[in-house]
Design a protein around this motif. Structure first.
Motif, mmCIF file in Angstrom:
data_model
loop_
_atom_site.group_PDB
_atom_site.id
_atom_site.type_symbol
_atom_site.label_atom_id
_atom_site.label_comp_id
_atom_site.label_asym_id
_atom_site.label_seq_id
_atom_site.Cartn_x
_atom_site.Cartn_y
_atom_site.Cartn_z
ATOM 1 N N UNK A 6 0.796 -1.236 0.000
ATOM 2 C CA UNK A 6 0.000 0.000 0.000
ATOM 3 C C UNK A 6 0.824 1.280 0.000
ATOM 4 N N UNK A 7 2.163 1.168 0.047
ATOM 5 C CA UNK A 7 2.983 2.355 0.190
ATOM 6 C C UNK A 7 3.059 3.184 -1.097
ATOM 7 N N UNK A 8 3.413 4.457 -0.926
ATOM 8 C CA UNK A 8 3.571 5.402 -2.036
ATOM 9 C C UNK A 8 4.998 5.942 -2.018
ATOM 10 N N UNK A 9 5.517 6.225 -3.226
ATOM 11 C CA UNK A 9 6.891 6.700 -3.344
ATOM 12 C C UNK A 9 6.992 7.869 -4.319
ATOM 13 N N UNK A 157 9.334 10.766 -10.530
ATOM 14 C CA UNK A 157 8.008 10.158 -10.647
ATOM 15 C C UNK A 157 7.438 9.884 -9.265
ATOM 16 N N UNK A 158 6.127 10.004 -9.159
ATOM 17 C CA UNK A 158 5.402 9.634 -7.938
ATOM 18 C C UNK A 158 4.428 8.527 -8.303
ATOM 19 N N UNK A 159 4.290 7.541 -7.400
ATOM 20 C CA UNK A 159 3.464 6.388 -7.748
ATOM 21 C C UNK A 159 3.110 5.580 -6.502
ATOM 22 N N UNK A 160 1.977 4.890 -6.546
ATOM 23 C CA UNK A 160 1.714 3.868 -5.530
ATOM 24 C C UNK A 160 2.506 2.621 -5.893
ATOM 25 N N UNK A 161 3.043 1.945 -4.912
ATOM 26 C CA UNK A 161 3.861 0.769 -5.193
ATOM 27 C C UNK A 161 3.086 -0.275 -5.996
ATOM 28 N N UNK A 171 11.637 -1.562 -18.975
ATOM 29 C CA UNK A 171 11.784 -0.247 -19.591
ATOM 30 C C UNK A 171 12.414 0.739 -18.625
ATOM 31 N N UNK A 172 13.008 1.789 -19.186
ATOM 32 C CA UNK A 172 13.628 2.825 -18.360
ATOM 33 C C UNK A 172 12.579 3.578 -17.556
ATOM 34 N N UNK A 173 11.438 3.859 -18.181
ATOM 35 C CA UNK A 173 10.360 4.584 -17.517
ATOM 36 C C UNK A 173 9.183 3.653 -17.292
ATOM 37 N N UNK A 174 8.478 3.887 -16.196
ATOM 38 C CA UNK A 174 7.361 3.014 -15.822
ATOM 39 C C UNK A 174 6.096 3.846 -15.618
ATOM 40 N N UNK A 175 4.979 3.170 -15.526
ATOM 41 C CA UNK A 175 3.730 3.838 -15.220
ATOM 42 C C UNK A 175 3.855 4.582 -13.891
ATOM 43 N N UNK A 176 3.271 5.767 -13.826
ATOM 44 C CA UNK A 176 3.341 6.557 -12.600
ATOM 45 C C UNK A 176 2.138 7.476 -12.513
ATOM 46 N N UNK A 177 1.901 7.965 -11.332
ATOM 47 C CA UNK A 177 0.856 8.952 -11.082
ATOM 48 C C UNK A 177 1.285 10.315 -11.627
ATOM 49 N N UNK A 212 -6.654 13.414 -8.060
ATOM 50 C CA UNK A 212 -7.076 12.624 -6.913
ATOM 51 C C UNK A 212 -5.904 11.737 -6.509
ATOM 52 N N UNK A 213 -5.967 11.133 -5.349
ATOM 53 C CA UNK A 213 -4.944 10.142 -4.990
ATOM 54 C C UNK A 213 -5.059 8.965 -5.956
ATOM 55 N N UNK A 214 -3.964 8.590 -6.577
ATOM 56 C CA UNK A 214 -3.986 7.560 -7.618
ATOM 57 C C UNK A 214 -4.365 6.209 -7.025
ATOM 58 N N UNK A 215 -5.307 5.545 -7.693
ATOM 59 C CA UNK A 215 -5.729 4.202 -7.297
ATOM 60 C C UNK A 215 -5.693 3.296 -8.521
#
Length: 247
Positions: A6-9, A157-161, A171-177, A212-215
């Motif tokens: 559930x963590x975010x980074x 990048x900011x993202x939920x784990x 890939x070098x870049x990944x899905x992110x918020x 919104x907070x990414x879900x």
């Protein structure tokens, strides 16, 4: 596994850049001072000095020395500054909870590599659902900008784990918020219509999938994240790391 992450980074990266402990300390201090203005949880830091806790406020004047002590080391304990310095703070040393946060960096490395050898990260506690207020969009966006700008990052990048389990992990870049592009590379990107687009006073580009907070269970959030990642293709196609090349 996704349900247990559930963590975010927030993760910032940049290529080879030799910097002294004094410069790194100044960057780290700038970041910490900006963070404490965002939310009460982003304060009361404890510095991990050679894996021993020290109150950050007590180290402010001696922070360059503390950073120098946290130099990267070889297996035999010998300092290896080519791989940078590794300052780290936590906002509590007790049992982790929903407002637990950490800030850490690997900075000052001039090693050559096919990836970002320097990085800085903000993270919530592992395996604990974070307090919604510390990952709300305005708060997490401000934290991202504090991190990226303080360390003069090339990309952030900011993202939920949980989101890291989707897409191509090679890939070098990944899905992110949220994705942040430094001013030098921002002109390469044409933002997709689904993205929230912001340009900073310094000329950086920030693309967000939602305010919104990414879900991951929200299909609109996921679709926008996919659109943004596709739009970053011109940046990802550059020789890596892109900031290792002359301007």
């Amino acid at each position: 596994m996704r349900a247990n992450s559930p963590e975010y980074y927030i993760h910032a990266g940049w290529g080879p850049r030799a910097e002294t402990p004094d410069v790194i300390a100044a960057r780290f201090l700038t970041c910490i001072d900006r963070l404490k203005e965002i939310h009460p949880a982003y304060d009361q830091w404890i510095f991990a000095l050679n894996n021993k806790p020290k109150k950050f406020k007590a180290l402010r004047d001696d922070l360059p020395a503390a950073v120098a002590a946290n130099v990267a080391r070889a297996e035999d304990g010998a300092p290896t500054p080519i791989y940078g310095y590794r300052p780290r703070v936590l906002n509590n040393m007790g049992k982790a909870h929903s407002r637990s946060l950490s800030v850490k960096a690997t900075a000052g490395s001039w090693a050559t590599s096919g990836h970002f050898v320097n990085s800085a990260q903000i993270g919530t506690a592992r395996a604990i659902a974070p307090d919604p207020t510390i990952i709300a969009y305005p708060v997490f966006k401000a934290a991202l900008l504090a991190l990226a700008e303080s360390f003069d990052a090339t990309y952030c990048a900011a993202y939920p784990m949980q989101l890291r389990y989707f897409g191509d992990r090679t890939k070098k870049l990944r899905l992110a918020w949220m994705h942040y592009m430094a001013p030098r590379f921002a002109p390469l990107i044409t933002p997709p219509p689904s993205a929230i687009v912001e340009r900073t006073a310094r000329g950086a580009l920030l693309l967000s999938a939602t305010d919104e907070t990414f879900r991951i269970e929200n299909p609109e959030h996921m679709a926008a994240a996919e659109d943004i990642l596709k739009a970053l293709a011109p940046f990802e196609a550059l020789p890596w790391p892109p900031d290792a090349q002359p301007k």
